[in-house]
Structures are given as structure tokens and as C-alpha cells.
Write an enzyme that holds these catalytic residues in place. Sequence first.
Site, mmCIF file in Angstrom:
data_model
loop_
_atom_site.group_PDB
_atom_site.id
_atom_site.type_symbol
_atom_site.label_atom_id
_atom_site.label_comp_id
_atom_site.label_asym_id
_atom_site.label_seq_id
_atom_site.Cartn_x
_atom_site.Cartn_y
_atom_site.Cartn_z
ATOM 1 N N VAL A 46 0.841 -1.201 0.000
ATOM 2 C CA VAL A 46 0.000 0.000 0.000
ATOM 3 C C VAL A 46 0.877 1.253 0.000
ATOM 4 O O VAL A 46 0.646 2.198 -0.760
ATOM 5 C CB VAL A 46 -0.965 0.005 1.206
ATOM 6 C CG1 VAL A 46 -1.663 1.347 1.338
ATOM 7 C CG2 VAL A 46 -1.995 -1.106 1.057
ATOM 8 N N CYS A 96 -10.297 -2.807 2.026
ATOM 9 C CA CYS A 96 -10.472 -2.975 0.575
ATOM 10 C C CYS A 96 -11.778 -3.689 0.215
ATOM 11 O O CYS A 96 -12.534 -3.240 -0.659
ATOM 12 C CB CYS A 96 -9.266 -3.711 0.000
ATOM 13 S SG CYS A 96 -8.887 -5.284 0.805
#
Lengths: 436, 66
Positions: free
Chosen positions: A98, A235
Site C-alpha cells: 500500500v 479494501c
Amino acid sequence: MGRKTKVAICGLMAEVDAFSFVTELEHEGAESSCNLQSSNFAKKKIIYCSRMSIRFPRTRQTLKHKSSRFLFRKRERNQFPLAGRKVRVGVVGASGYVGGEILRILLGHPDAVVTLATSKQYEGEPLHRVHPNLRTFTDLTFAAPKIDEITSKCDFVFTATPHGSSIRFVPTLLGSGLRIVDMSADFRLKNPTAYEEWYGYKHPNPELIKDFLYGIPEIYRFEIKSSKLISNPGCMAITSILALVPFVKAGLIDEEHVVIDSKIGSSGGGAKPTLGTHHAERYGVVRPYKPIRHRHTAEIEQELSRLAGREIRVSMTPHAVNFVRGILCTIHCFTKEKLDAPRIWKTLRGFYEGARFVRFVRDKKGLARYPDPKILAGSNFCDIGFEFDERANRLVLLSATDNLMKGAAGNAVQCMNLMLGFEESAGLLFPGLHPI
Amino acid sequence: MSGGELKDLSETDCPECSAKIRIPSDAIDGEIVTCPDCGTGFELEISGSGTVTLKQAESVAEDWGE
């Protein structure tokens, strides 16, 4: 159209109210389909076009002109204090997937400059040692996460640290006035006792939770603009919420029986390897992962309940499948009445009016007739499709994202853009690859 | 499914998904137009007075279930 002209036009995006026009030019490979003459347009805000077709995605109109002149009005300068200069951005925990994806976006961002990327493990190493795609894009090296260095070098910080770590680190930054987007789950759940139930730890700073806004721009755009602290959604949570929320808000579905079947690629498991992620074990799997009580269930229920104003229960089962990036959520809802396709379309279009990163995919022709995460790799879009089974009053929603983009880094940068008064889509208009 | 009568030949809302469908100015009765968003095909019914109606065109579906 030459490259220089194209860059100038992109630069104009932040100044004009013709965002969708420019976007479409990029998407359709405008170099071969139009001829733009840019002389003097920067000064006069005029673009001369000849022999081109322009499609406006928001209004879905197509204009064809042999010769046209587009006059753009300059937008009023907003009141954001950091607007007008490049904002200095740091990424804490930058060696993970990320963190790397945030860096990738920011290194191409028109209004941001990366001034700090921290990693204890890789201190002193160039970023490309861990994120090889970033070679030649920056001379930065990983730095140790030191509070004084973060506060002196940055205006804005992304904390891409693991669950349980952010809660120890982020409070040390709060007194500095930095704007922060935290990527962990440590500030997502508004009920402090929920952390014991879903994450297995007692939240050490429950009083801070209320200061963080759950960051979904398509739902909380106005609130994000005035926020300094954002908690970025999970997510699979954001992929599910975006599909469900129009129907929950409209009161169309049975709120006790929502089933989310998720498929997620291997990058969702993070950058640290385990035996289960070893290639020989991971390759080819369709591996059910937490068939009940997955952590993201808590934030999906929290947000849907909050938006609906009543308690909503969802049942979620994720599966690890054989791709690196991507999520597909197949969501089964049962409706209170029979729905037809036009009504479902209207519900979606009505809710997402003007939302650049939500697209609807239910096409009777072409390759992608329903959402497919494969073509979303690297893009910030959430593609949503549906079918309605009249036999059982079952609404099947299909929602796809790149878990590292709309599911994490892309959404976080979208929040940053809103918080700082930048164009919401700045740095985020990569349309994905095809074929891939 | 059929759409309403159209006075303006240039553009109309898709009866299925509400996207804009462009109708060619030289369209003829029986011509098929397709929605750019949802892919639904519509047959144009053009009356003598020039009014146009959209009627969902029949199509052959794929069957991967065998």
C-alpha cells in the site's frame, strides 16, 4: 497532437470546468483522433479543436465538429490553505504494497511532492530496492520514522502501518497539525469495544476514534473536504459498500439477509510472506478465507447502518484467488418488491451522479459485460454491475476494484485531494491496462 | 420494452439504463440503434408523421451452460 500540447492540456485540468472533456480525450487516445491547437490557450483559456469527436461522460453527449472553439472559464481559487503550491507528503510504512502504491501515485501527482518515505527495515535504501517500478522516479531513500523529521518535512502524511501499529504511532503526530490519512483499521470502527470483538485487542485511545472520518469520497465528499484526519476503509469493505449503499439508502433490500461473496488477489495479504503465500501453496488456489466473521464485516455493517439509520447485518465470505491485484464482490440481496432493470439503473445513477470513480458495467455487448477486476489493475475505479432474479426477488450486485487502488492507496489519495482542495481525480486517472 | 415517442431525432434516453442514445438524423424505419452504456439494441419505429418509437430489438443470447 504533440506531447507538449497534451501536457499543457492536462495542466489546464485544474483550472477549468471541463474536466470530463479532458479525461475523455485521455481515455480515447486523443492523439490520433483529434487535432488540438494550443497556442495562447493558457493565457486566454481557449482551446481550438479541429476534426474531433468529444464525448462528455457525465452528460453522455457526443459532439462532432470539424472546427470548434472551447472557451473555458477559470475556476475560482478555493480557500484551502495549502492550495497553490505543491504539498509536501510523507508516507510512513512505505515499504509495504500500500505504501508503494501511494508513492507511485504521488510521484506522478501534479500538486504533491514526496518528501519522506519511512521504513525501519530498509532505512538508507533507495525506494526502488523495494518498489522496483519507481526506479528513476525519485532519489529518495527510506528513512527511519522519526517524529520531528516527519513534522518538519511534511504537510500531509499517509500512515501505511499495520493494524495495531497505527494506534501507537498516529497519536504522536496529532499535536503537529499534520493532515493524516491512516490506512490501518485502527480508527475505522467507531465503537471502541468492537476492536476487542473483531481485532482481538483493546483500543488504547478510544477518545481519538471520533476524530477520524471514515473516508469514502463518494459518500462523504463534503465531510472529507473539511477533515484533517481520515481513516481509509478496508479494501473489501469499500468494494462492498459502494455497491450496496444506493439500495440500502433507497430502502429496497431486506436488511437482514445480505450475503457478500468476495474474491481477492494475493496482494491483499500484504508484503510479508508466510507459508500460505509461498508460490507452491498459493498458486492456483480458490481458498476460502474466514468464511464467517471476517473483520471487514464490522465496518460494512457500521457504515451501512449509519447511512440507513437502522441496523443492517451482512454475511461475508472472502476467497483468496489466483491473481495479484483485484477484488470481485458478488453480493446477494433479497428485495422487498420486484425490481426491473430501469429502476435499478436509476437507483445507481441517481446515487452516483458526478462520481468519477464509480462506473456501471452491465453491457449486453463487448468483452466486459459485468465488472471484472482484471482490467482495473492500477486504476482507481470501482465498477458495479447487477442482475435481478425475479424468481426469488434476488438482486445480485457485482462490484470490482483493484484492492491496492480504490481499495487502499487510490482512495486515500482521492481523500487527500479533497482535503487539500485539489482536483478530486488528480493523479488518479490511469484507466487501467488492456490487454493485461 | 418500448420507449416513448420522440420528437427530437437527435438524442433520447435509453429506456433500459437512462444513458443518452444518439439517433442518426438520416435514420430509417426498422434501423437498429444500440445503447453505448448497456448495449441494449433498439429498433426504430418511425411513423409517417415522423414520430419515432424505440422498441427493444430481439437478440440471440449466448449459452455457455451446455
